[in-house]
Design a protein around this motif. Structure first.
Motif, PDB file in Angstrom:
ATOM      1  N   PRO A 140      -4.775   1.013  11.384  1.00 15.33           N
ATOM      2  CA  PRO A 140      -5.543   0.255  10.387  1.00 15.33           C
ATOM      3  C   PRO A 140      -6.006  -1.112  10.885  1.00 15.33           C
ATOM      4  O   PRO A 140      -7.049  -1.610  10.438  1.00 15.33           O
ATOM      5  N   ASN A 160       2.126  -6.015   8.474  1.00 20.15           N
ATOM      6  CA  ASN A 160       1.459  -4.712   8.453  1.00 20.15           C
ATOM      7  C   ASN A 160       0.286  -4.720   7.482  1.00 20.15           C
ATOM      8  O   ASN A 160       0.247  -5.504   6.534  1.00 20.15           O
ATOM      9  N   ASN A 184      -1.124  -0.339   2.455  1.00 26.81           N
ATOM     10  CA  ASN A 184      -1.654   1.029   2.447  1.00 26.81           C
ATOM     11  C   ASN A 184      -2.194   1.471   1.097  1.00 26.81           C
ATOM     12  O   ASN A 184      -2.240   2.657   0.796  1.00 26.81           O
ATOM     13  N   ASN A 185      -2.593   0.500   0.264  1.00 30.69           N
ATOM     14  CA  ASN A 185      -3.195   0.854  -1.017  1.00 30.69           C
ATOM     15  C   ASN A 185      -4.364  -0.081  -1.311  1.00 30.69           C
ATOM     16  O   ASN A 185      -4.417  -1.209  -0.804  1.00 30.69           O
ATOM     17  N   ALA A 215      -8.706   2.259   3.692  1.00 31.45           N
ATOM     18  CA  ALA A 215      -7.903   3.165   2.873  1.00 31.45           C
ATOM     19  C   ALA A 215      -8.184   4.625   3.223  1.00 31.45           C
ATOM     20  O   ALA A 215      -7.258   5.445   3.334  1.00 31.45           O
ATOM     21  N   PHE A 250      -5.470   5.701   5.958  1.00 29.57           N
ATOM     22  CA  PHE A 250      -4.416   6.207   5.078  1.00 29.57           C
ATOM     23  C   PHE A 250      -4.802   7.472   4.309  1.00 29.57           C
ATOM     24  O   PHE A 250      -4.062   7.912   3.421  1.00 29.57           O
TER      25      PHE A 250
END
Length: 399
Positions: A41, A114, A117-118, A137, A141
């Motif tokens: 990411p 990090n 992840n949303n 996203a 992810f």
């Protein structure tokens, strides 16, 4: 064009056809780009920010260097500003990289260094808007989130005959909703990247390659014979012209005077030759005098200076503003070049004046000024206009 804002709805079969055709095309034709080597990411984020307002070919070497200098989010968060701006030098829109560092610092403080992840947490980060959040996203992810940029809006406006102005921020939600209705839940990242590639290479603004477009049979605008009527876009904001004289002043040590710009505003904390703003009429007169001088002078030289009793071709306005430099600097009779540069809504016009500090004289430095040799210019963060002016100096081998 006839205005018709009736929303076109697709069947599930049409949605499936789009996903199948688009992803099959992408698997065969996708562009090989360094940020697509994996689903990291951080790499995706860096590439998406760099690609804003910048072409892919330009971004690739910057992307490699940026990841080399700042391999992790923590490295980016802790980077000195000078090094950060140097890594971005030439890409323009420097607020992008400043926002990136602020976002990286937030990730270090709140997310253990990090990338969240949303979508909600991604959107909370400085400089990450709906498009970038959707790209991260979906690609990193595997979340079925839309990533709507200009390419995607062009494709969808042609698919659904969407009459809404793509330059109007309020239109984004219309396009996002259409992407949500059609996005592949199995391969959302590939779906979004396929749309980006399709818009960049096939469904282009002009001369679209409709005959080889994998979505040819689905474009409602094509069926209606109105394909190139889309997208709808209002006229651009008029560019504002600004006029400057840039002062390339050289001292006895062969160093040039550089001035650091304010910490806020356009080109914040970057270095340039001193810039003196003049009116359009003053500038045009200087340019006209310069061109007439070159026409009238058979062999103008770089060392053709203004005598004490002479009136310089360049307006006295700019000289008076440089801390009495008109008394300490010997100016050449004519400029040594002209530079123009377009920012988003501004166009800078700059005449480059050249002068040498006189014997037994000195120029008093302000707090935001310094002297530097051309060989040391790599240590300074220069905006594009300054780089263009330095190129003029480098081309004049006898300076």
């Amino acid at each position: 064009m006839t205005t018709n804002k009736q929303v076109i709805e697709w069947t599930e079969s049409q949605k499936q056809e789009m996903q199948t055709n688009l992803l099959a095309w992408y698997d065969k034709e996708k562009r090989l780009l360094p940020w697509r080597e994996n689903k990291d990411p951080y790499r995706i984020w860096v590439s998406e920010i760099m690609l804003q307002q910048t072409q892919v070919a330009t971004v690739i070497p910057y992307f490699h260097r940026f990841l080399e200098w700042f391999p992790t989010i923590t490295d980016l968060a802790e980077a000195p500003e000078e090094k950060l701006l140097k890594a971005w030098e030439g890409l323009g829109y420097y607020s992008r990289v400043r926002n990136m560092q602020e976002a990286a610092q937030t990730m270090v403080e709140k997310f253990d260094g990090n990338m969240p992840n949303n979508l909600k947490d991604l959107l909370s980060l400085k400089g990450i808007g709906p498009y970038t959040a959707g790209a991260i996203a979906s690609i990193a992810f595997d979340l079925p989130e839309p990533a709507v940029d200009g390419n995607v809006m062009r494709v969808y406006s042609r698919l659904f005959c969407i009459e809404d102005d793509i330059a109007d921020p309020k239109s984004r939600k219309i396009f996002e909703q259409k992407v949500r209705e059609t996005i592949s839940h199995d391969r959302p990242g590939d779906f979004n990247q396929a749309l980006m590639d399709l818009g960049a290479t096939i469904c282009t603004p002009t001369s679209p390659k409709i005959e080889i477009d994998p979505l040819k049979n689905l474009y409602e605008s094509y069926k209606q014979g109105r394909f190139e009527d889309f997208p709808v876009k209002k006229k651009k904001v008029k560019t504002i012209p600004l006029y400057y004289v840039a002062l390339a002043i050289k001292n006895k040590k062969n160093e040039y005077l550089l001035r650091k710009r304010p910490s806020e505003g356009l080109l914040a904390n970057m270095w340039t030759f001193p810039l003196i703003e003049v009116t359009k009429s003053e500038y045009e007169k200087m340019v006209a005098d310069w061109k007439n001088y070159l026409l009238d002078t058979k062999e103008p030289t770089l060392f053709d200076f203004v005598a004490e009793s002479e009136e310089p071709l360049l307006s006295g306005v700019f000289i008076e503003q440089l801390d009495k430099a008109h008394k300490t600097v010997a100016w050449q009779k004519q400029p040594i070049g002209e530079v123009t540069h377009i920012f988003s809504h501004r166009k800078w016009h700059m005449l480059l004046a050249h002068g040498f500090v006189k014997e037994n004289e000195s120029v008093k430095l302000q707090e935001n000024e310094t002297w530097a040799k051309i060989t040391d210019f790599d240590d300074f963060v220069f905006p594009k206009p300054q780089q263009k002016m330095v190129a003029i100096l480098n081309n004049l081998s006898n300076i």
